[in-house]
Design a protein around this motif. Structure first.
Motif, mmCIF file in Angstrom:
data_model
loop_
_atom_site.group_PDB
_atom_site.id
_atom_site.type_symbol
_atom_site.label_atom_id
_atom_site.label_comp_id
_atom_site.label_asym_id
_atom_site.label_seq_id
_atom_site.Cartn_x
_atom_site.Cartn_y
_atom_site.Cartn_z
ATOM 1 N N CYS A 28 0.650 -1.063 -0.124
ATOM 2 C CA CYS A 28 -0.146 0.524 -0.114
ATOM 3 C C CYS A 28 0.913 1.505 0.504
ATOM 4 C CB CYS A 28 -1.126 0.081 1.531
ATOM 5 S SG CYS A 28 0.293 0.348 2.637
ATOM 6 N N GLY A 29 2.621 0.625 0.974
ATOM 7 C CA GLY A 29 2.752 1.951 0.646
ATOM 8 C C GLY A 29 2.615 3.365 1.482
ATOM 9 N N PHE A 30 1.883 2.552 2.424
ATOM 10 C CA PHE A 30 1.835 3.781 3.646
ATOM 11 C C PHE A 30 3.201 4.409 4.240
ATOM 12 C CE2 PHE A 30 -3.524 2.953 4.638
ATOM 13 C CZ PHE A 30 -3.440 3.176 3.613
ATOM 14 N N PRO A 48 10.913 1.461 3.085
ATOM 15 C CA PRO A 48 10.461 0.746 3.477
ATOM 16 C C PRO A 48 9.775 -0.128 1.868
ATOM 17 C CG PRO A 48 8.996 1.927 4.383
ATOM 18 C CD PRO A 48 9.867 3.085 3.454
ATOM 19 N N ARG A 49 8.998 -0.475 0.961
ATOM 20 C CA ARG A 49 8.247 -1.115 0.790
ATOM 21 C C ARG A 49 9.634 -1.440 -1.027
ATOM 22 N NH1 ARG A 49 2.750 1.169 -2.890
ATOM 23 N NH2 ARG A 49 4.451 3.208 -3.709
ATOM 24 N N GLY A 50 10.537 -0.466 -1.095
ATOM 25 C CA GLY A 50 10.856 -0.591 -2.239
ATOM 26 C C GLY A 50 11.565 -2.167 -1.722
ATOM 27 N N ARG A 51 12.495 -1.693 -0.501
ATOM 28 C CA ARG A 51 13.689 -2.821 0.047
ATOM 29 C C ARG A 51 12.645 -3.592 0.139
ATOM 30 N NH1 ARG A 51 14.557 2.267 3.401
ATOM 31 N NH2 ARG A 51 16.636 3.139 3.121
ATOM 32 N N ILE A 52 11.407 -3.538 0.769
ATOM 33 C CA ILE A 52 11.005 -4.993 1.043
ATOM 34 C C ILE A 52 10.994 -5.938 -0.761
ATOM 35 C CG2 ILE A 52 8.916 -6.088 0.749
ATOM 36 C CD1 ILE A 52 8.292 -4.715 3.202
ATOM 37 N N TYR A 53 10.743 -5.765 -1.563
ATOM 38 C CA TYR A 53 10.627 -6.030 -3.000
ATOM 39 C C TYR A 53 12.274 -6.319 -2.963
ATOM 40 C CZ TYR A 53 6.440 -3.967 -5.074
ATOM 41 O OH TYR A 53 4.913 -4.896 -4.866
ATOM 42 N N PRO A 87 -0.607 -0.812 8.582
ATOM 43 C CA PRO A 87 -1.352 -1.456 8.698
ATOM 44 C C PRO A 87 -1.507 -2.915 8.634
ATOM 45 C CG PRO A 87 -1.219 -0.238 6.478
ATOM 46 C CD PRO A 87 -0.502 -0.145 7.265
ATOM 47 N N SER A 88 -0.477 -3.731 8.075
ATOM 48 C CA SER A 88 -1.333 -5.443 7.778
ATOM 49 C C SER A 88 0.102 -5.304 8.765
ATOM 50 C CB SER A 88 -0.716 -5.647 6.309
ATOM 51 O OG SER A 88 -1.603 -4.333 5.949
ATOM 52 N N GLY A 89 0.864 -4.816 9.901
ATOM 53 C CA GLY A 89 1.797 -5.568 10.669
ATOM 54 C C GLY A 89 2.925 -6.309 10.416
ATOM 55 N N VAL A 90 3.267 -5.452 8.979
ATOM 56 C CA VAL A 90 4.976 -6.530 8.439
ATOM 57 C C VAL A 90 6.194 -6.299 9.178
ATOM 58 C CG1 VAL A 90 6.460 -6.245 6.551
ATOM 59 C CG2 VAL A 90 3.862 -6.010 6.139
ATOM 60 N N ASN A 91 6.614 -7.514 9.669
ATOM 61 C CA ASN A 91 7.660 -7.071 10.667
ATOM 62 C C ASN A 91 8.605 -7.344 9.720
ATOM 63 O OD1 ASN A 91 9.647 -7.681 12.366
ATOM 64 N ND2 ASN A 91 7.983 -8.478 13.716
#
Ligand code: SF4
Ligand code: SF4
Length: 467
Positions: A28-30, A48-53, A87-91
């Motif tokens: 979601c990118g929040f 964070p989202r970019g690093r997760i990818y 909001p999704s609780g990603v650790n």
């Protein structure tokens, strides 16, 4: 997020854990809005989202990390603001920890980079070596002026070549092909950061390991107090304030004899062998003490350490000999303000209603341990006027060794933090983490003190910020 790990890959418990974390992300990118590196650099790969990818790609393909992956993971502060926002609780913490271990294992950094990391991992967790290093750094401080402050400044090449040669001599042989280009700031800027962070003078040593401080009056409890490594060299007054306050309120305090550095510093460098060995040693030492004379809690005055000790149960979950004991230790670990929140503090001096305290919420405390209100409430109840700092969710740039390894980003974050603090016009700044205290003090003349020092003062101890 969709993942495509093979069954063979998922048989590895670490990959299975990464898969679970990755699948929780709904991209979601929040999290980008509160990520300090994205806020500063505006690059999706520094979010964070970019690093997760990037991490998913690296783990799924099961190949050595690329320079691009290393660059963007290295720039992550592990501040965990993204975990508070998600909001999704990603650790994200457990995911990036795993990525750092993979990088350390499979990526060959340039020579000077390896040398610097080896020196940091060797020196920082050992108070004796750290103290010696601080003395040397203090002597070398005038050299900081000769070193460039930005990428475009010119260095002193002869000096740098000599330093690089010295560091190279400390290195083991490379295990794999060396990468040609550096993905990180130059050695000169990192040396400058190290020299600049060294204090003007070192305080005398605090009490020795093994010391026991009996409760004054009726005994109401017994705790171990983490001695820390850098903190006991830079500011032994912090733990002294904790001991004074606790014993004054009927709590016996022990500095456990065979305790080591908690392992946070090497853990964040991806050196898990070292970090896990320290975790095991501490679990043995603390539970040994608990068995002998009892312990109600293991108290921590450096929140960066507290976050890692509270994670020992996870870090050692696959170790049959230690998993259960490590989980017990994680349950006993408490930030000092968490524990003191359960004590009826007895302020003794007149309430200083005009003393304004800017409370800096360390990332490891607010995002790592979700402790946000207790320190402020304790300070308010003790008579201080407590002000929140604007953009308090953003890291100050300290982040363990980050301000040495990524000085450009760290300095920008510090300057932003100091400017935000100045907006509340404080008489003092309070924080619960020595790394933040040193980092912020480097950019302001306002005294920076530990929360526990103010609480000790309010209950009969000395006024902090005067030494
Ligand atoms: S906020 Fe959480 S779910 Fe959304 S992109 Fe970030 S990590 Fe993924
Ligand atoms: S830990 Fe901090 S710097 Fe790293 S991705 Fe999350 S918010 Fe960004």
């Amino acid at each position: 997020m969709k993942t495509e790990f093979s069954l063979a890959q998922l048989a590895d418990p670490d990959i299975a854990e990464a898969d679970k974390i990755l699948r929780a992300c709904v991209h979601c990118g929040f999290c980008t809005a509160t990520c300090p590196t994205y806020v500063l650099l505006g690059d999706e790969l520094d979010s964070p989202r970019g690093r997760i990818y990037l991490i998913r790609e690296m783990l799924e393909k099961d190949r050595p990390p690329t320079e691009e992956v290393v660059k963007h993971i290295d720039r992550c502060l592990s501040c965990l603001a993204c975990m508070t926002t998600c909001p999704s609780g990603v650790n994200y913490m457990h995911l990036v920890d795993q990525a750092r271990v993979r990088i350390e294992r499979d990526y060959t950094r340039p020579l000077a980079e390896r040398a610097l990391r080896a020196v940091l991992a060797l020196v920082l967790p050992r108070p004796g070596l750290f103290r010696a290093g601080m003395v040397l750094a203090r002597l070398g401080r005038p050299l900081a002026a000769l070193l460039p402050a930005s990428k475009t400044s010119s260095a002193t090449p002869t000096l740098l070549r000599r330093i690089k040669a010295m560091l190279a001599a400390l290195l083991p042989e490379s295990k794999g092909p060396s990468k040609g280009g550096s993905v990180s700031p130059t050695l000169s800027r990192r040396l400058k950061a190290m020299l600049t962070l060294a204090p003007g003078r070192l305080p005398t040593k605090g009490p020795a390991a093994g010391s026991v401080f009996p409760a004054i009056g009726e005994k109401r409890g017994r705790v171990a107090l983490l001695q820390g490594c850098a903190q006991q060299v830079l500011a032994p007054r912090i733990n002294q304030a904790a001991i004074n306050l606790l014993t004054r309120h009927g709590i016996e305090v022990v500095l456990v004899k065979d305790e080591q550095c908690c392992g946070a510093l090497t853990h964040h460098l991806g050196r898990d062998g070292d970090a896990l060995a320290r975790a095991r040693a501490n679990v043995t030492a603390w539970l040994g003490e608990a068995k002998r004379d009892g312990l109600d809690a293991i108290l921590v005055t450096t929140s960066g350490c507290g976050t890692v000790i509270k994670d020992y149960g996870y870090m050692l979950r696959e170790d049959r000999d230690f998993a259960s004991a490590a989980a017990t230790v994680s349950g006993l670990a408490k930030d000092i303000t968490e524990y003191i929140g359960g004590i009826d503090l007895k302020p003794v001096r007149p309430q200083p209603s005009d003393l304004v305290i800017a409370y800096h919420s360390a990332c490891s405390l607010q995002h790592g341990q979700k402790i946000t209100q207790a320190p402020k409430e304790l300070l308010s109840k003790s008579g201080f006027v407590v002000k929140d700092v604007p953009e308090s969710h953003l890291c100050c740039g300290s982040a363990g060794t980050y301000n040495i390894l990524q000085p450009d980003i760290a300095n920008k974050l510090r300057d932003r933090k100091v400017a935000n603090i100045a907006m509340v016009k404080p008489d003092m700044i309070a924080a619960g983490n020595i790394g933040c205290m040193v980092q912020i003090a480097g950019g302001t003349s306002v005294p920076v003190v530990h929360t526990i020092e103010l609480l000790d003062w309010a209950t009969g101890g000395p006024r902090p910020g005067l030494n």
